[in-house]
Design a protein around this motif. Structure first.
Motif, PDB file in Angstrom:
ATOM      1  N   ASN A  99       0.832  -1.202   0.000  1.00  0.00           N
ATOM      2  CA  ASN A  99       0.000   0.000   0.000  1.00  0.00           C
ATOM      3  C   ASN A  99       0.866   1.250   0.000  1.00  0.00           C
ATOM      4  OD1 ASN A  99      -3.171  -0.020   0.507  1.00  0.00           O
ATOM      5  ND2 ASN A  99      -2.287  -1.933   1.303  1.00  0.00           N
ATOM      6  N   LEU A 154       0.160   5.558   0.381  1.00  0.00           N
ATOM      7  CA  LEU A 154      -0.682   6.745   0.470  1.00  0.00           C
ATOM      8  C   LEU A 154       0.119   7.924  -0.058  1.00  0.00           C
ATOM      9  CD1 LEU A 154      -3.254   8.219   1.297  1.00  0.00           C
ATOM     10  CD2 LEU A 154      -2.257   8.523   3.589  1.00  0.00           C
ATOM     11  N   GLU A 196     -13.587   3.478  -7.448  1.00  0.00           N
ATOM     12  CA  GLU A 196     -12.201   3.029  -7.514  1.00  0.00           C
ATOM     13  C   GLU A 196     -11.761   2.914  -8.978  1.00  0.00           C
ATOM     14  OE1 GLU A 196     -10.956   0.161  -3.862  1.00  0.00           O
ATOM     15  OE2 GLU A 196     -12.237  -0.706  -5.403  1.00  0.00           O
ATOM     16  N   THR A 231      -7.700   4.776  -4.950  1.00  0.00           N
ATOM     17  CA  THR A 231      -8.855   5.180  -4.160  1.00  0.00           C
ATOM     18  C   THR A 231      -8.601   6.535  -3.511  1.00  0.00           C
ATOM     19  OG1 THR A 231      -9.251   2.846  -3.650  1.00  0.00           O
ATOM     20  CG2 THR A 231     -10.439   4.475  -2.342  1.00  0.00           C
ATOM     21  N   LEU A 232      -9.592   7.399  -3.572  1.00  0.00           N
ATOM     22  CA  LEU A 232      -9.504   8.694  -2.909  1.00  0.00           C
ATOM     23  C   LEU A 232      -9.770   8.524  -1.417  1.00  0.00           C
ATOM     24  CD1 LEU A 232     -11.596  10.866  -5.401  1.00  0.00           C
ATOM     25  CD2 LEU A 232      -9.124  10.479  -5.406  1.00  0.00           C
ATOM     26  N   GLU A 233      -8.967   9.187  -0.596  1.00  0.00           N
ATOM     27  CA  GLU A 233      -9.233   9.184   0.832  1.00  0.00           C
ATOM     28  C   GLU A 233      -8.647  10.448   1.449  1.00  0.00           C
ATOM     29  OE1 GLU A 233      -6.094   6.798   3.379  1.00  0.00           O
ATOM     30  OE2 GLU A 233      -7.076   5.451   1.954  1.00  0.00           O
ATOM     31  N   ALA A 234      -9.005  10.686   2.690  1.00  0.00           N
ATOM     32  CA  ALA A 234      -8.556  11.908   3.353  1.00  0.00           C
ATOM     33  C   ALA A 234      -7.035  11.974   3.354  1.00  0.00           C
ATOM     34  CB  ALA A 234      -9.083  11.946   4.786  1.00  0.00           C
ATOM     35  N   ARG A 240      -4.808   6.785  -2.303  1.00  0.00           N
ATOM     36  CA  ARG A 240      -4.347   5.479  -1.851  1.00  0.00           C
ATOM     37  C   ARG A 240      -4.141   4.572  -3.055  1.00  0.00           C
ATOM     38  NH1 ARG A 240      -2.272   3.509   2.681  1.00  0.00           N
ATOM     39  NH2 ARG A 240      -3.870   4.669   3.875  1.00  0.00           N
TER      40      ARG A 240
END
Length: 359
Positions: A12, A14, A44, A57-60, A64
């Motif tokens: 992974n 970020l 996704e 993937t979008l995340e805060a 990601r």
């Protein structure tokens, strides 16, 4: 009886970015040229290829990237490719750190230290026999490898996995690297053969300089494999000069019975001819440059009606010759691009650093 699922390897990343949507779009656009790209109902972005799968993937806090593959080499390549593109397409000054399989400082799964065990001169080639451990992965995924060529008398420290998934050199001193074809691969013996073309001026050609001085016991680095895949077909049309000749040798040696192959090979003169054994029905035409024969002329002599339906055209040659063959294949033979595997391996008047694959 217990059924076991094939092992999967995961990592992974970020990416801290103020524009995760834009970065995801740019990654999808660029990587989608070489991988299958789709968007799920949840938003996704999935990128899949023979190496494995990546989920964007979008995340805060950023974007990601979740990567997975069926083997450590495939995962390592995904991590490296993703890092290269993120650093090229993302914001300046990004610091990347992958978690999961293939931790920072671990050996690169696509790297092998190889020892020279034999040296022979074949025409204008130096044929090196190299021996190393665990070469099974090099039997799939392409014909080519990259050789890392230490200078004379240099005790080289080899790369490991960096925080960003790319090769990290402990001494900050990577040697010159050049791409070559595995002319022969014997996994059981842990042995490969590589033909390295000798140039008139070795000073501008690290590969030729190394080949000229190589002796049994010398150690080189090898990464790969990559490139050189052939789509399934009954009929093949091959074009190569000396730089593509080792690939022709390997492809013909591995071509199964029942296939038909026409090959045009441009070399300097008779001394550069090599045996091209094959169980396929192979017709090889040798073109001698000293007599004025050229790949471009050979291609121009073939009409659209001369090619059986479904023919695949492969080529490894000089840049201008590649362009001529490509234009003939598209404009006259009417072949779709997915039936073409044409590459310029070098460019006249320029000291190249690598193969450049065009199709």
């Amino acid at each position: 009886m217990t059924l076991h699922e094939p092992a999967r390897f995961f990592a992974n990343l970020l990416v801290p970015t103020s524009d995760p949507v834009g970065l995801r779009g740019r990654l999808a656009e660029h990587l989608g040229r070489h991988a299958r790209c789709e968007t799920t109902e949840t938003g996704e972005v999935l990128l899949s290829s023979e190496l494995g799968l990546s989920r964007l993937t979008l995340e805060a806090g950023g974007l990601r990237i979740a990567a997975e593959s069926g083997d450590p080499t495939g995962l390592a390549y995904i991590k490296m490719i993703m890092a290269d593109h993120v650093l090229e397409l993302g914001e300046a000054g990004l610091a990347l750190h992958w978690t999961g399989a293939g931790a920072s400082g671990s050996p690169l799964p696509f790297f092998r230290a190889m020892t020279v065990t034999g040296v022979a001169t074949v025409g204008r080639f130096r044929r090196l026999t190299l021996r190393g451990d665990d070469l099974g992965r090099f039997a799939e995924g392409g014909l080519h490898v990259r050789l890392l060529l230490p200078g004379e008398g240099v005790r080289q420290r080899w790369p490991v996995t960096g925080d960003d998934g790319r090769p990290f050199w402990p001494d900050g001193n990577p040697p010159p690297a050049r791409v070559y074809t595995l002319r022969r691969l014997d996994v059981a013996a842990g042995e490969v053969e590589i033909d390295m073309l000798l140039h008139a001026s070795h000073h501008d050609a690290p590969g030729a300089a190394f080949a000229e001085r190589a002796r049994p016991g010398d150690v080189v680095g090898m990464t790969g494999p990559g490139g050189g895949d052939l789509p399934e077909a009954t009929d093949y049309l091959l074009f190569a000069d000396e730089t593509g000749l080792p690939a022709v040798v390997r492809m013909l040696a591995e071509m199964p019975a029942g296939r038909r192959v026409r090959a045009f090979v441009e070399i300097e003169d008779e001394d550069d001819r090599q045996a091209l054994p094959s169980v396929a029905a192979a017709e090889v035409t040798w073109l001698y440059r000293r007599d004025g024969a050229r790949l471009e002329t050979a291609a121009a002599s073939i009409g659209a009606g001369d090619l059986p339906p479904g023919t695949v055209v492969w080529g490894g040659m000089e840049h201008a010759a590649r362009r001529a063959v490509f234009r003939r294949a598209v404009d006259v033979w009417g072949l779709p691009r997915d039936r073409l595997r044409l590459a310029s391996y070098w460019r006249r008047g320029q000291a190249g650093t690598d193969h450049h694959h065009d199709d």
